[in-house]
Design an enzyme around this catalytic site. Structure first.
Site: not given
Ligand SMILES: [Zn+2]
Length: 399
Positions: A145, A164
């Protein structure tokens, strides 16, 4: 309000707390006791994690901000899972960035000031351990992430899905040309000499009260961001199709658009003005690209175990990968300081209680420990190299 450290030529305004939006998750999650229940010390946690990895055919790592803390990057949450670092952090949302020149000025100003703190960071032993686990054949791939590129910095060959996105590049929302963020920093510096002077002042005086955020931006209370200038995409500026449709000043900086331009991209929900540059990280309110989702799911599907490192799984796109693994009956491991979203279910025997094979086992069926990621993984790699003689591991020991 403390404003003495601000250069006087930067216009200021009063911080209005009532206007702050909140990002979607702020409540702490309750941490489970360790699994197995004997893993209350670091050596016991190391052994349990090593057992978990040794008894899986292939493990996928899912990492979050906690793994990068030792590199000097902040976590969104404190050890108790509360949003302690920066309660007033108000991220820029995707739609306001795409549609608003004002939001872009605010974003780039903060990103400009925060960039140095991101650019200089290096992988820590947690990232190194993940790379060694992959070289050794225990880990099949990584989904992260984090937008800091540190897994790749630890080992350029490591298969990583950046769920992300990445901070290190920027992309034009119209023509999709990408540019290095570092070069963009120099362009921002040239267009904003007074901000550059302010940045130099921040470097000289580390006691200045600023707040760093994991996405590489920075909060300076009381600053008016309207004066910050940023350039549009060079490729689009030179494209005859957009002639006169990208308002710029004499220095090539974007001007506030008073006219709504309806470009082709607009119909796809993109910018009104062509040539808007955006970091390749996924903003709040922005969707993860389907291709990235698919790749992350494929990594989970290819593994028979998932190991969560330094994440509370507060973000849905990460949490759903663990849910997917659980639905497929895969083994789940967690190394995290603080609670993890929905974790009581991860090792449940069906009645809402944690199963005895997890509580009383040796970690091979599932593990949950609350120690520093780097310490635990570093130890686990050493144990595995000594005890788990997979053919490929022997090769890896010499890599
Ligand atoms: Zn462009």
């Amino acid at each position: 309000m403390r404003r003495g450290y601000l250069p006087t030529y930067l216009p200021t305004y009063t911080h209005t707390h009532a206007m702050l939006l909140r990002i979607p998750y702020t409540a702490p999650f309750t941490a489970l006791p360790p699994l197995p229940s004997s893993a209350t010390t670091l050596p016991a946690a190391v052994t349990a994690v090593a057992n978990f990895l040794a008894h899986a055919r292939s493990t996928v790592v899912l990492s979050g901000a906690g793994i990068s803390v030792a590199s000097g990057l902040p976590d969104y949450r404190g050890a108790k899972g509360t949003y302690t670092l920066n309660k007033e952090y108000r991220p820029t949302f995707f739609s306001e960035f795409v549609h608003g020149d004002r939001a872009r000025r605010r974003y780039w100003a903060r990103s400009f000031l925060g960039w140095r703190g991101v650019e200089g960071v290096r992988p820590n032993r947690g990232h190194d351990a993940v790379a060694r686990l992959w070289r050794g054949g225990w880990v099949g791939g990584v989904v992260t992430q984090n937008v800091d590129s540190l897994h790749t910095a630890a080992d350029a060959d490591l298969p990583v899905t950046n769920l992300h996105g990445l901070l290190a590049t920027i992309v034009c929302l119209t023509c999709r040309t990408t540019y290095p963020r570092a070069a963009f920093q120099l362009a921002l510096r040239t267009l904003n000499p007074s901000w550059a002077a302010f940045l130099d002042q921040l470097r000289e005086d580390p006691s200045t009260p600023v707040r760093r955020n994991p996405d590489g931006d920075i909060d300076v209370p009381g600053v008016e961001y309207e004066s910050f200038r940023y350039p549009p995409c060079k490729t689009c500026l030179e494209n005859p199709a957009y002639r006169g449709r990208i308002p710029v000043d004499n220095d090539g900086a974007a001007l506030p658009s008073t006219v709504r331009f309806h470009s082709e991209a607009d119909t796809q929900g993109h910018a009104h003005v062509p040539g808007v540059l955006k970091p390749t990280l996924v903003f709040f309110g922005e969707s993860v690209l389907q291709a990235v989702k698919d790749e992350a799911e494929a990594r989970v599907d290819a593994a028979d175990a998932i190991l969560v490192l330094g994440s509370s799984l507060a973000t849905y796109s990460a949490w759903r990968l663990v849910r997917r693994a659980r639905e497929q009956g895969k083994k789940i491991g967690v190394v995290n300081l603080g609670g993890v979203r929905g974790e009581a279910e991860f090792w449940s025997d069906g009645g809402g209680r944690v199963g005895a094979r997890y509580r009383l086992g040796d970690g091979r069926d599932g593990v949950r420990v609350e120690f520093d990621v780097g310490e635990v993984l570093d130890g686990a790699v050493e144990v595995l190299l000594r005890t788990d003689q997979r053919e490929k591991n022997i090769l890896a020991a010499h890599a």
